[in-house]
Design a protein around this motif. Structure first.
Motif, mmCIF file in Angstrom:
data_model
loop_
_atom_site.group_PDB
_atom_site.id
_atom_site.type_symbol
_atom_site.label_atom_id
_atom_site.label_comp_id
_atom_site.label_asym_id
_atom_site.label_seq_id
_atom_site.Cartn_x
_atom_site.Cartn_y
_atom_site.Cartn_z
ATOM 1 N N GLY A 60 0.818 -1.203 0.000
ATOM 2 C CA GLY A 60 0.000 0.000 0.000
ATOM 3 C C GLY A 60 0.851 1.253 0.000
ATOM 4 N N ALA A 61 0.256 2.362 0.448
ATOM 5 C CA ALA A 61 0.932 3.656 0.410
ATOM 6 C C ALA A 61 2.208 3.655 1.243
ATOM 7 N N PHE A 62 2.170 2.972 2.382
ATOM 8 C CA PHE A 62 3.366 2.930 3.229
ATOM 9 C C PHE A 62 4.519 2.253 2.499
ATOM 10 N N GLY A 63 4.229 1.187 1.755
ATOM 11 C CA GLY A 63 5.261 0.502 0.999
ATOM 12 C C GLY A 63 5.856 1.378 -0.090
ATOM 13 N N MET A 64 5.042 2.245 -0.695
ATOM 14 C CA MET A 64 5.537 3.145 -1.731
ATOM 15 C C MET A 64 6.572 4.115 -1.185
ATOM 16 N N ILE A 65 6.493 4.410 0.103
ATOM 17 C CA ILE A 65 7.419 5.363 0.715
ATOM 18 C C ILE A 65 8.721 4.690 1.116
#
Length: 371
Positions: A328-333
């Motif tokens: 999710g978004a956390f992984g993208m960061i």
């Protein structure tokens, strides 16, 4: 039994899969460990991020002051910045968020009217007659997407609320962890090296220094460039009379943490809001985002970031897309620094093995040499 390189790799993969399978059969043993690690993950992550943010200032002040006093001054400065944020910036952000939620039905209606006006064009009338591209169908899809976006925002607000509920726990734990990292962090590489044999110390020390520099540069540069993007987009939105300029500038700053794809993510909700003003405003929003990111990428970003991560842009995009589908978004960061760490370790291990590989001599050749 074959002893070739690829057979050894296959044996290793089989052993790893066998260990994973056996571990899944005794998950009751690992569940408590996983819960403890999950409970410690957020405090450790927050502490590590602030450690790398505060460390340059602590080192600079430590040149003239004792380290304890330098850390205390940095803490006082951080508290002052937080106070200014909640006193000056947070109230208008909160008000703009409330207004955006209240005006959400009007935004959807404005987008629907814009789609109807577009499909009245003679070039698009025939296309608009198709069920898949009809105004009603497109409006329903857009409304559904906006509802999902709204639910995501509500979910994020709930997550923030849960984080606030744990605020006192983090407030009591994280500052002490940051203080310990700032005061004793230089000793960690020595502790890790003591666990390794002496012949690995040189390569391991270089790898630790390279990893430390990569993580530090990534965190510090992302925070500074995100602040810069937030300020530039906020100024640009003010110049074009964009509604909710501070809130949309904050969205641009937050999404800037996602490499390459972040500006596109920031453009989508901003463009929907811009349609409530005029289609030309959408174009102006795109120009603001492009100009802001070009200023950051070509003029200011290289002075802050350099090329410490040493990851190709195409690789970054693949990593971000893959991580978004898995974590999710956390992984993208976090995917880029994690990949950089793995790359550094793999490169160092490969170089060490190649440097220390001793070719095996033919036994007959050794006998001939002795004669």
């Amino acid at each position: 039994m074959p002893q070739g390189k690829w057979f050894r790799i296959g044996y290793g993969i089989i052993v790893v899969l066998l260990i994973a399978y056996l571990a899944s059969k005794v998950d009751f043993v690992f569940d408590p460990i996983g819960k403890v690690l999950a409970a410690l993950f957020v405090p450790l992550l927050i502490s590590g991020m602030f450690y790398y943010l505060f460390r340059p200032f602590v080192r600079l002040l430590s040149l003239k002051l004792p380290k304890t006093l330098a850390i205390l001054l940095v803490y006082i400065g951080a508290i002052g910045i937080c106070y200014l944020f909640f006193w000056m910036i947070w109230p208008p952000i909160r008000n703009q968020s409330i207004n955006l939620m209240d005006n959400f039905p009007q935004i959807v209606d404005s987008v629907r009217k814009w789609l109807e006006s577009v499909q009245q064009h003679e070039w698009l009338k025939e296309i608009g007659q198709k069920d898949a591209l009809s105004t009603q169908n497109l409006t329903d899809k857009l409304t559904g997407s906006l509802d999902e976006l709204l639910n995501s925002v509500v979910g994020s607000v709930r997550s923030i609320f849960n984080l606030i509920m744990n605020f006192f726990f983090l407030l009591g734990l994280v500052p002490f962890m940051i203080y310990y990292l700032l005061s004793e962090g230089d000793k960690f590489p020595g502790l890790i090296l003591r666990m390794l044999p002496d012949r690995y110390h040189h390569e391991a020390s270089g790898a630790l220094k390279e990893i430390d520099a990569s993580i530090g540069s990534f965190i510090l540069s992302k925070v500074l460039t995100s602040l810069l993007i937030g300020v530039l987009t906020f100024i640009g939105y003010l110049l074009i009379d964009m509604p909710y300029p501070l809130l949309l500038g904050l969205i641009a700053a937050i999404t800037n943490f996602i490499p390459y794809i972040g500006p596109l993510i920031a453009f989508i909700p901003t463009a929907v809001v811009a349609l409530t003003v005029s289609p030309m405003t959408v174009l102006l929003v795109g120009i603001v985002l492009v100009v802001s990111n070009q200023i950051e990428a070509n003029l200011i970003g290289p002075r802050i970031i350099g090329k410490q991560m040493n990851v190709h842009p195409f690789t970054v995009m693949l990593l971000v897309i893959g991580a978004s589908s898995i974590i999710g978004a956390f992984g993208m960061i976090i995917v880029v620094p994690v990949y950089a760490i793995i790359k550094i370790i793999a490169t160092r291990v490969y170089a060490f093995r190649k440097l220390n590989r001793i070719p095996q001599k033919d036994p007959l050749a050794e006998v001939a040499e002795r004669k």
